[in-house]
Design an enzyme around this catalytic site. Structure first.
Site, PDB file in Angstrom:
ATOM      1  CB  CYS A 280      65.437  55.726  69.229  1.00 34.48           C
ATOM      2  SG  CYS A 280      64.654  55.866  70.855  1.00 34.48           S
ATOM      3  CG  HIS A 370      60.870  57.288  67.358  1.00 35.20           C
ATOM      4  ND1 HIS A 370      60.684  55.939  67.185  1.00 35.20           N
ATOM      5  CD2 HIS A 370      61.423  57.427  68.589  1.00 35.20           C
ATOM      6  CE1 HIS A 370      61.092  55.289  68.266  1.00 35.20           C
ATOM      7  NE2 HIS A 370      61.541  56.180  69.133  1.00 35.20           N
ATOM      8  CD  GLU A 372      59.242  56.133  63.760  1.00 35.86           C
ATOM      9  OE1 GLU A 372      58.653  56.187  64.855  1.00 35.86           O
ATOM     10  OE2 GLU A 372      60.469  56.345  63.635  1.00 35.86           O
TER      11      GLU A 372
END
Length: 396
Positions: A280, A370, A372
């Site tokens: 990001c 992202h 995660e």
């Protein structure tokens, strides 16, 4: 958990079940009227929209939303309430919250309080009962812009409210990472095969993670792969990074304009050829560090359903995004930079925005989204494995 001091100018009081009038004013003069949701008062920020149908708690606590008023495009928000496990940071970071139809009664076995109560507790001013579809269409056509949300005693003449919105700071040129990052370094220990935390110093790898607005799940994903993560403040120096003797360096997500960031540490890591992985905001900083520019998107990518193609494999991933800026790099060729050749590794299939970079002569790569996946799909989890492979290769 103690509620933090509010970051917006608010006149706090709990919202009663009676309807408290509220108004949302965009800087171009468009006005939406509804009811107060959360704290009553006033707040200012950049109006952006999130297309996720779930994950509102992770959205609220994502530091990348600092100084932004988030419009949820899904009509019903708050159905599962709020719990104490899904927080992505120590507090809510959004400047304001806009929903169409807030849940009257949350229903989930992990819920400990309603979303409305949590917004009040943390002093977050919101508005409900407006046509979020019309607002989203307006932002898509006109672009993200400054906005104010006013309720209760903060209400005034529309012309006066509009003038106050237009004096609020813009997101372009904003340097915000240090405002959301940790002040003191901390360690997220590696996790063993049985799920137990490993003693400090016994991990498979050590990573220095620059906290530019990091989400809690990100170091956890690395810990699950046997990595001991030393999370450092955004102001950490190159000496601070190498004081932890890292096998790799991680650049986190974060808020603000990447053009304001200091690139000294990143360029130092590239010069030392330490494996580097950025996501990001970290992708944008890596792009700038190798010589590319960045620019502000019209309305950005925010949600958990963005299609991205990994150009090295041809695979299409559904990914979680939260960014209003992007890297300006050529898609049709490999670029020569001071750190060797660089190619665009990932691209958004909606609008051809650069979604990843890979250095071919230096051990570094990054993505704009992202991996995660909190909240979101897990299609991109392999990127943490790719980081492990990069560190293994460098060690070998």
């Amino acid at each position: 958990m103690t509620a933090p001091a509010p970051t917006t100018t608010t006149r706090l009081r709990a919202v009663s079940r009676e309807r408290v009038p509220a108004v949302l004013v965009l800087e171009d003069g468009r006005v939406f009227r509804g009811q107060a949701y959360g704290a009553v008062g006033e707040t200012f920020g950049e109006a952006v929209f999130n297309t996720g149908m779930t994950g509102y708690q992770e959205t609220l606590t994502d530091p990348s939303y600092h100084r932004q008023v988030v419009v949820m495009t899904a009509p019903q928000i708050g159905n599962t309430g709020v719990n104490d496990e899904d927080l992505e940071s120590r507090r809510i970071w959004v400047a304001g919250f806009v929903v169409r139809d807030p849940a009257r009664v949350p229903s989930n076995w992990r819920s400990v309080r309603s979303l409305d109560e949590e917004l009040v507790r943390q002093g977050v001013v919101g508005i409900s009962g407006i046509d979020t579809r019309a607002l989203t269409r307006h932002l898509r056509e006109r672009g993200a812009m400054r906005v104010g949300v006013f309720s209760g005693p903060a209400l005034a003449d529309e012309a006066e409210l509009l003038a106050r919105v237009r004096t609020a700071p813009e997101m372009a040129g904003a340097d915000l990472s240090a405002e959301v990052a940790t002040v003191e370094p901390y360690v997220v220990p590696a996790v063993g095969p049985g799920g137990e935390a490993l003693p400090v110093g016994s991990a498979r790898f050590t990573v220095a993670a620059l906290d530019l607005g990091i989400k809690a799940m990100t170091p956890q994903r690395m810990a699950e792969r046997g990595i001991e993560v030393h999370v450092l403040p955004a102001t950490a120096t190159l000496d601070d990074v190498y004081a932890v003797n890292p096998d790799g360096v991680f650049l986190s997500n974060g808020p603000g304009d990447p053009a304001t960031a200091d690139l000294t540490v990143i360029q130092g890591v590239l010069e030392r050829r330490t494996p580097l992985f950025g996501i990001c905001f970290g992708n944008q900083l890596l792009g700038r560090a190798v010589g590319f520019g960045t620019y502000k998107l019209k309305y950005g990518h925010r949600g958990i359903n963005q299609p991205v193609q990994d150009r090295t494999t041809g695979k299409v991933e559904v990914t979680a995004h939260n960014h209003g800026f992007a890297v300006d790099a050529p898609l049709d060729r490999v670029s020569d930079t001071p750190y060797g050749r660089v190619e665009v590794s990932h691209v958004c299939l909606n609008d051809d925005v650069v979604e990843g970079l890979r250095l071919l002569d230096t051990p570094a790569f990054s993505v704009q989204y992202h991996p995660e996946a909190a909240a979101g799909p897990h299609d991109a989890a392999y990127l943490f494995d790719r980081f492990v492979e990069l560190m293994e290769g460098q060690r070998a």
